[in-house]
Design a protein around this motif. Structure first.
Motif, PDB file in Angstrom:
ATOM      1  N   TYR A 328       0.832  -1.203   0.000  1.00 32.13           N
ATOM      2  CA  TYR A 328       0.000   0.000   0.000  1.00 32.13           C
ATOM      3  C   TYR A 328       0.871   1.260   0.000  1.00 32.13           C
ATOM      4  CZ  TYR A 328      -3.231  -3.604   1.612  1.00 32.13           C
ATOM      5  OH  TYR A 328      -3.961  -4.765   1.730  1.00 32.13           O
ATOM      6  N   GLY A 329       0.324   2.300  -0.612  1.00 30.69           N
ATOM      7  CA  GLY A 329       1.003   3.587  -0.563  1.00 30.69           C
ATOM      8  C   GLY A 329       1.606   4.005  -1.889  1.00 30.69           C
ATOM      9  N   PRO A 330       2.250   5.176  -1.899  1.00 31.94           N
ATOM     10  CA  PRO A 330       2.772   5.743  -3.140  1.00 31.94           C
ATOM     11  C   PRO A 330       4.039   5.045  -3.618  1.00 31.94           C
ATOM     12  CG  PRO A 330       3.335   7.137  -1.287  1.00 31.94           C
ATOM     13  CD  PRO A 330       2.452   6.067  -0.750  1.00 31.94           C
ATOM     14  N   ALA A 331       4.537   5.503  -4.765  1.00 31.89           N
ATOM     15  CA  ALA A 331       5.773   4.964  -5.319  1.00 31.89           C
ATOM     16  C   ALA A 331       6.916   5.179  -4.338  1.00 31.89           C
ATOM     17  CB  ALA A 331       6.077   5.640  -6.648  1.00 31.89           C
ATOM     18  N   VAL A 332       7.955   4.354  -4.473  1.00 31.25           N
ATOM     19  CA  VAL A 332       9.058   4.377  -3.517  1.00 31.25           C
ATOM     20  C   VAL A 332       9.711   5.751  -3.438  1.00 31.25           C
ATOM     21  CG1 VAL A 332      11.335   3.421  -2.994  1.00 31.25           C
ATOM     22  CG2 VAL A 332       9.495   1.916  -3.745  1.00 31.25           C
ATOM     23  N   ASP A 333       9.825   6.433  -4.557  1.00 37.27           N
ATOM     24  CA  ASP A 333      10.498   7.738  -4.534  1.00 37.27           C
ATOM     25  C   ASP A 333       9.639   8.832  -3.908  1.00 37.27           C
ATOM     26  OD1 ASP A 333       8.609   7.894  -6.551  1.00 37.27           O
ATOM     27  OD2 ASP A 333       9.946   8.835  -8.009  1.00 37.27           O
ATOM     28  N   LYS A 334       8.406   8.487  -3.538  1.00 35.70           N
ATOM     29  CA  LYS A 334       7.518   9.454  -2.897  1.00 35.70           C
ATOM     30  C   LYS A 334       7.171   9.058  -1.470  1.00 35.70           C
ATOM     31  CE  LYS A 334       5.282  10.915  -7.207  1.00 35.70           C
ATOM     32  NZ  LYS A 334       3.981  11.063  -7.915  1.00 35.70           N
ATOM     33  N   ARG A 335       7.900   8.077  -0.936  1.00 40.90           N
ATOM     34  CA  ARG A 335       7.583   7.604   0.410  1.00 40.90           C
ATOM     35  C   ARG A 335       8.843   7.536   1.263  1.00 40.90           C
ATOM     36  NH1 ARG A 335       5.321   1.871   0.987  1.00 40.90           N
ATOM     37  NH2 ARG A 335       4.268   2.153  -1.006  1.00 40.90           N
ATOM     38  N   ALA A 336       8.630   7.506   2.566  1.00 40.69           N
ATOM     39  CA  ALA A 336       9.721   7.286   3.507  1.00 40.69           C
ATOM     40  C   ALA A 336      10.007   5.792   3.597  1.00 40.69           C
ATOM     41  CB  ALA A 336       9.345   7.867   4.868  1.00 40.69           C
ATOM     42  N   GLY A 337      10.897   5.393   4.507  1.00 35.56           N
ATOM     43  CA  GLY A 337      11.341   4.008   4.582  1.00 35.56           C
ATOM     44  C   GLY A 337      10.361   3.085   5.268  1.00 35.56           C
ATOM     45  N   VAL A 338       9.168   2.982   4.703  1.00 37.52           N
ATOM     46  CA  VAL A 338       8.080   2.175   5.263  1.00 37.52           C
ATOM     47  C   VAL A 338       7.428   1.372   4.144  1.00 37.52           C
ATOM     48  CG1 VAL A 338       5.851   2.208   6.454  1.00 37.52           C
ATOM     49  CG2 VAL A 338       7.589   3.892   7.047  1.00 37.52           C
ATOM     50  N   ILE A 339       7.206   0.092   4.368  1.00 38.53           N
ATOM     51  CA  ILE A 339       6.427  -0.727   3.434  1.00 38.53           C
ATOM     52  C   ILE A 339       5.340  -1.438   4.227  1.00 38.53           C
ATOM     53  CG2 ILE A 339       6.418  -2.678   1.854  1.00 38.53           C
ATOM     54  CD1 ILE A 339       9.158  -1.941   0.950  1.00 38.53           C
ATOM     55  N   THR A 340       4.115  -1.062   3.952  1.00 35.88           N
ATOM     56  CA  THR A 340       2.955  -1.666   4.597  1.00 35.88           C
ATOM     57  C   THR A 340       2.296  -2.601   3.588  1.00 35.88           C
ATOM     58  OG1 THR A 340       2.620   0.192   6.091  1.00 35.88           O
ATOM     59  CG2 THR A 340       0.707  -1.182   5.626  1.00 35.88           C
ATOM     60  N   PHE A 341       1.946  -3.801   4.047  1.00 33.96           N
ATOM     61  CA  PHE A 341       1.530  -4.825   3.091  1.00 33.96           C
ATOM     62  C   PHE A 341       0.583  -5.825   3.747  1.00 33.96           C
ATOM     63  CE2 PHE A 341       5.179  -6.391   5.384  1.00 33.96           C
ATOM     64  CZ  PHE A 341       4.937  -7.744   5.574  1.00 33.96           C
ATOM     65  N   ASN A 342      -0.023  -6.647   2.916  1.00 31.89           N
ATOM     66  CA  ASN A 342      -0.810  -7.799   3.347  1.00 31.89           C
ATOM     67  C   ASN A 342      -0.485  -8.987   2.462  1.00 31.89           C
ATOM     68  OD1 ASN A 342      -2.331  -7.268   5.678  1.00 31.89           O
ATOM     69  ND2 ASN A 342      -3.834  -6.067   4.534  1.00 31.89           N
ATOM     70  N   MET A 343      -0.671 -10.162   3.007  1.00 30.56           N
ATOM     71  CA  MET A 343      -0.531 -11.409   2.251  1.00 30.56           C
ATOM     72  C   MET A 343      -1.913 -12.007   2.081  1.00 30.56           C
ATOM     73  SD  MET A 343       1.711 -14.836   3.182  1.00 30.56           S
ATOM     74  CE  MET A 343       3.284 -14.048   2.828  1.00 30.56           C
ATOM     75  N   ASP A 344      -2.297 -12.278   0.858  1.00 32.85           N
ATOM     76  CA  ASP A 344      -3.630 -12.793   0.563  1.00 32.85           C
ATOM     77  C   ASP A 344      -3.950 -14.013   1.415  1.00 32.85           C
ATOM     78  OD1 ASP A 344      -3.873 -10.838  -1.334  1.00 32.85           O
ATOM     79  OD2 ASP A 344      -3.633 -12.171  -3.062  1.00 32.85           O
ATOM     80  N   GLY A 345      -5.080 -13.950   2.105  1.00 29.58           N
ATOM     81  CA  GLY A 345      -5.572 -15.095   2.845  1.00 29.58           C
ATOM     82  C   GLY A 345      -4.928 -15.331   4.190  1.00 29.58           C
ATOM     83  N   VAL A 346      -3.966 -14.486   4.582  1.00 23.32           N
ATOM     84  CA  VAL A 346      -3.281 -14.669   5.868  1.00 23.32           C
ATOM     85  C   VAL A 346      -3.429 -13.388   6.686  1.00 23.32           C
ATOM     86  CG1 VAL A 346      -1.136 -15.298   7.026  1.00 23.32           C
ATOM     87  CG2 VAL A 346      -1.609 -16.170   4.714  1.00 23.32           C
ATOM     88  N   HIS A 347      -3.907 -13.522   7.914  1.00 25.84           N
ATOM     89  CA  HIS A 347      -4.076 -12.340   8.755  1.00 25.84           C
ATOM     90  C   HIS A 347      -2.716 -11.728   9.062  1.00 25.84           C
ATOM     91  CE1 HIS A 347      -5.180  -9.810  12.161  1.00 25.84           C
ATOM     92  NE2 HIS A 347      -6.445  -9.934  11.762  1.00 25.84           N
ATOM     93  N   PRO A 348      -2.617 -10.388   9.089  1.00 30.48           N
ATOM     94  CA  PRO A 348      -1.334  -9.733   9.375  1.00 30.48           C
ATOM     95  C   PRO A 348      -0.684 -10.188  10.678  1.00 30.48           C
ATOM     96  CG  PRO A 348      -2.909  -8.131   8.563  1.00 30.48           C
ATOM     97  CD  PRO A 348      -3.664  -9.410   8.739  1.00 30.48           C
ATOM     98  N   HIS A 349      -1.487 -10.478  11.700  1.00 26.75           N
ATOM     99  CA  HIS A 349      -0.905 -10.955  12.953  1.00 26.75           C
ATOM    100  C   HIS A 349      -0.246 -12.317  12.767  1.00 26.75           C
ATOM    101  CE1 HIS A 349      -3.753  -8.152  15.335  1.00 26.75           C
ATOM    102  NE2 HIS A 349      -2.558  -7.609  15.231  1.00 26.75           N
ATOM    103  N   ASP A 350      -0.832 -13.160  11.927  1.00 28.01           N
ATOM    104  CA  ASP A 350      -0.220 -14.458  11.625  1.00 28.01           C
ATOM    105  C   ASP A 350       1.059 -14.274  10.828  1.00 28.01           C
ATOM    106  OD1 ASP A 350      -2.226 -15.896  12.928  1.00 28.01           O
ATOM    107  OD2 ASP A 350      -3.478 -15.991  11.131  1.00 28.01           O
ATOM    108  N   VAL A 351       1.053 -13.316   9.913  1.00 29.17           N
ATOM    109  CA  VAL A 351       2.263 -13.016   9.149  1.00 29.17           C
ATOM    110  C   VAL A 351       3.377 -12.564  10.089  1.00 29.17           C
ATOM    111  CG1 VAL A 351       3.284 -11.458   7.438  1.00 29.17           C
ATOM    112  CG2 VAL A 351       1.026 -12.432   7.024  1.00 29.17           C
ATOM    113  N   ALA A 352       3.052 -11.648  10.999  1.00 32.17           N
ATOM    114  CA  ALA A 352       4.052 -11.123  11.928  1.00 32.17           C
ATOM    115  C   ALA A 352       4.559 -12.210  12.872  1.00 32.17           C
ATOM    116  CB  ALA A 352       3.472  -9.965  12.724  1.00 32.17           C
ATOM    117  N   THR A 353       3.659 -13.078  13.313  1.00 33.74           N
ATOM    118  CA  THR A 353       4.056 -14.168  14.204  1.00 33.74           C
ATOM    119  C   THR A 353       4.979 -15.138  13.485  1.00 33.74           C
ATOM    120  OG1 THR A 353       1.996 -13.991  15.455  1.00 33.74           O
ATOM    121  CG2 THR A 353       3.224 -16.049  15.660  1.00 33.74           C
TER     122      THR A 353
END
Length: 413
Positions: A328-353
């Protein structure tokens, strides 16, 4: 790669916490947007205060009290120079960004907002830069308006101009989004706000650690940020305010040190900035913040920016090759050092765990930005963020962890 811009190996040696393993794997700490790690220079500054000159400030005339006062007020001057404030008294120490914004909302806001006025914010705001204005609008019968965003989560100048009117009295916006990484043109927004007679309050929690901030050049009225996100201790923040605003504002906390004269029925307040710092101030934390600022300045923001941009670009490219990852979010050259994302079918808490089992620390949840989650049409996301001690190896560990996570949850490559 970014390592050519910074001596990252030497930097990592300054962070004792990064030497450990997590779940038997090297630690790849990718959660600096939530809180950064602390170099030994900051830890040693805190130890030195507590071991050598621990004392209260301002009121004591003994040697330890004088040393503590010099350390505390020296930290204020260091911060003044760091953000290029014009006056020493424009730097107020608070508990953090949230406390700084609440101070403005209650002190300035309650005195200047009336029924029918407009307060302009955005849907990308952290709760700390939304709820105080939301509550101010409710208290005063004002209208809360939102600058519309592009599909990539950016603000156009046209949208800003269409939203801010002569009824607008306060514009509150993040310099950098903690979720999308969007870098907002607060200088241009400030100019538009001032053309309509409004003031601008900027949430700088995600910008002060990563980019040069010149509050005079930006011409912002208030600017808030936290020490713990920029290598400093927890429990300390800064409110910058233009002197003419702060002089006319009433304190919202009362007690020792912020007074001039106290009678049985009336009291008067001391001068800036002390009138906003009731009680025993954040002495050790300010001294630690000074050490953090000096550490950042020794590296330089040009090198920091180049390093973070290179890492973000590399991570974006590698993660984009994993099928089922939505970023999610703008192109890399328009953003700070953050990448927010999701994985299809997997809850973000499960991804982080799952990533934690691989030694990778990322954040998962709504990131204190529930309206933005609704705007993205998700309940929560995972977020990786980068700072001066991160390396290409950290990104590779993240990417391999994501692939293992996908495989574990029965996805096909």
């Amino acid at each position: 790669m970014a390592d050519t811009q910074l001596d990252v190996k030497a930097i990592i040696q300054d962070f004792p916490i990064l030497e450990q393993q997590v779940n038997g794997k090297r630690l790849a700490y990718l959660d600096s947007t939530a809180t950064s790690q602390k170099p030994k220079q900051v830890i040693e500054a805190l130890d030195d205060y507590y071991e050598r000159y621990n004392s209260n400030v301002h009121r004591g005339v003994h040697t330890l009290g004088s040393l503590a006062t010099d350390g505390y007020e020296g930290a204020r001057e260091t911060v003044r120079q760091f953000i290029h404030a014009q006056y020493f008294e424009e730097v107020v120490f608070t508990r953090g960004t949230t406390a700084s914004i609440n101070l403005v909302a209650h002190s300035y806001g309650d005195a200047h907002i009336k029924e029918g006025d407009e307060i302009v914010v955005t849907e990308m705001e952290h709760h700390a830069n939304l709820v105080p204005w939301q509550q101010l609008a409710k208290r005063k019968g004002a209208t809360l308006k939102f600058i519309p965003m592009t599909t990539d989560g950016e603000l156009t100048i046209e949208a800003v101009k269409e939203t801010i009117t002569d009824k607008t009295k306060i514009v509150a916006v993040a310099h950098v989004s903690n979720v999308l990484g969007t870098i907002n043109d607060v200088k241009a927004i400030a100019e538009i706000a001032h053309e309509h007679g409004a003031i601008i309050s900027v949430d700088g929690a995600q910008s002060a650690p990563h980019m040069k901030v010149d509050v005079q050049d930006l011409d912002v009225d208030f600017y808030s940020f936290s020490g713990h996100k920029m290598l400093g201790p927890t429990g300390i923040g800064v409110l910058y305010g233009k002197r003419q605003h702060l002089q006319n504002m009433e304190p919202i906390e009362f007690g020792g040190d912020m007074i001039d004269f106290v009678g049985l029925h009336e009291s008067t307040w001391t001068d800036l900035p002390t009138k906003f710092e009731a009680g025993t101030p954040l002495i050790a934390q300010a001294i630690g913040l000074k050490a953090a600022v000096e550490y950042i300045e020794a590296i330089g923001f040009d090198a920091i920016h180049a390093h973070e941009q290179a890492l973000t670009q590399y991570a974006y490219e590698q993660m984009s090759q994993i099928e089922g990852i939505d970023i999610y979010g703008p192109a890399v050259d328009k953003r700070a050092g953050v990448i927010t994302f999701n994985m299809d079918g997997v809850h973000p808490h499960d991804v982080a765990t799952a990533l934690d089992t691989e030694g990778v620390a990322v954040r998962a949840g709504h990131h204190c930005a529930q309206p933005l989650m609704k705007w993205l049409n998700v309940s929560s996301t995972a977020r990786a963020s980068f700072y001066i001690y991160n390396t290409k190896e950290d990104v590779d560990q993240l990417v391999e962890g994501l692939k293992r996570t996908k495989e574990f949850f029965s996805y096909e490559f």
